[in-house]
Write an enzyme that holds these catalytic residues in place. Structure first.
Site, PDB file in Angstrom:
ATOM      1  N   SER A 140       0.860  -1.176   0.000  1.00 40.34           N
ATOM      2  CA  SER A 140       0.000   0.000   0.000  1.00 40.34           C
ATOM      3  C   SER A 140       0.895   1.224   0.000  1.00 40.34           C
ATOM      4  CB  SER A 140      -0.888   0.006   1.252  1.00 40.34           C
ATOM      5  OG  SER A 140      -1.525   1.264   1.446  1.00 40.34           O
ATOM      6  N   TYR A 153      -2.607  -1.478  10.158  1.00 41.22           N
ATOM      7  CA  TYR A 153      -2.449  -1.468   8.698  1.00 41.22           C
ATOM      8  C   TYR A 153      -1.109  -0.853   8.316  1.00 41.22           C
ATOM      9  CZ  TYR A 153      -3.903  -0.961   3.799  1.00 41.22           C
ATOM     10  OH  TYR A 153      -3.997  -1.048   2.422  1.00 41.22           O
TER      11      TYR A 153
END
Length: 264
Positions: A140, A153
């Site tokens: 990401s 995350y």
């Protein structure tokens, strides 16, 4: 690498980026695509949509369990003779700050990072033995920058980037190609929520999964490491490296925007 006549395994293939990647890979006339996901029915539906282009198989797999990843690679190898490309795409995002329980940390750790380690353990040896193979992982932009809402995350996606770098450093000379996908907002169930409701300020400027899939193929053909569907991420990384204190101040402003979107 050209994908024609290659055997490709995609995890998280039932929806979002994974499903779009399967459909885009199929256009390159690979020998076979294995669509892996915990959602067995969703994986089967994606596989069925590919059969007019290539041989396709759906496999249920929980990538957070190493034995299941090993079985996935073994099954694909037994049926098709090898795995040329492994796309470790499955991932999750969980809410919570300092109060996030250990269970949330462990689940993100297993799926966002260790699933890539499990896949590499299973597939890289055969790639190195042949002197050729491609390992693609979905991290990401949060893995290069950060995530203002979810520490689980941010941390695990940083780990995914670091592991992809390690693979490239340690096995690139043995014929292993490695790419790491680092998008910002993409129209997927993870970002949109189950009913498509607004969940994140990242929905501003978000891309469609098909746009991301096009970029994945383009970068794989060029055999470059970073896949940045949002090219501005490269500028953000340069700004972070140039003056991290200024960058952190900017991220606090981003956090304020996030609170406004979420109504907090």
């Amino acid at each position: 690498m050209e994908l024609k006549d290659k055997v490709i395994v995609v995890t998280g293939g039932a929806s979002g980026i994974g499903a779009a990647a399967c459909r885009r890979f199929a256009q390159e006339q690979p020998a076979a695509i294995v669509v892996a996901d915990r959602d067995e029915a969703g994986a089967a539906a994606v596989a069925a949509s590919l059969v007019r282009h290539t041989t396709a198989q759906a496999v249920r797999c929980d990538v957070g369990v190493e034995a299941e990843v090993q079985a996935l690679v073994a099954q694909a190898t037994a049926r098709f003779g090898r795995v040329d490309v492994f796309f470790a795409n499955a991932g999750i995002a969980l809410p919570g700050g300092l109060e996030a329980p250990d269970e949330a940390w462990q689940r993100c750790w297993n799926i966002n990072l260790m699933a890539h380690v499990y896949a590499a353990r299973a597939v890289v040896p055969q790639m190195v033995a042949r002197g050729e193979g491609y390992f693609v992982s979905t991290a990401s932009a949060a893995g290069l920058l950060s995530h203002v809402d979810s520490p689980t995350y941010a941390v695990t996606k940083h780990g995914a980037v670091a592991f992809a770098e390690w693979l490239a450093i340690n096995h690139g000379h043995e014929g292993l190609r490695v790419s790491c996908l680092c998008p910002q907002g993409v129209r997927t169930p993870m970002l949109m929520g189950a009913e498509g409701q607004r969940k994140s300020f990242l929905q501003d400027g978000m891309l469609e999964p098909e746009q991301v899939a096009d970029e994945i193929v383009r970068v794989m053909q060029a055999e470059r490491f970073l896949i940045l569907p949002h090219p501005e991420v490269a500028d953000y990384v340069r700004h972070k490296a140039a003056d991290i204190d200024r960058w952190l101040g900017g991220m606090r402003k981003v956090k304020a925007r996030s609170r406004a979107v979420q109504g907090g």
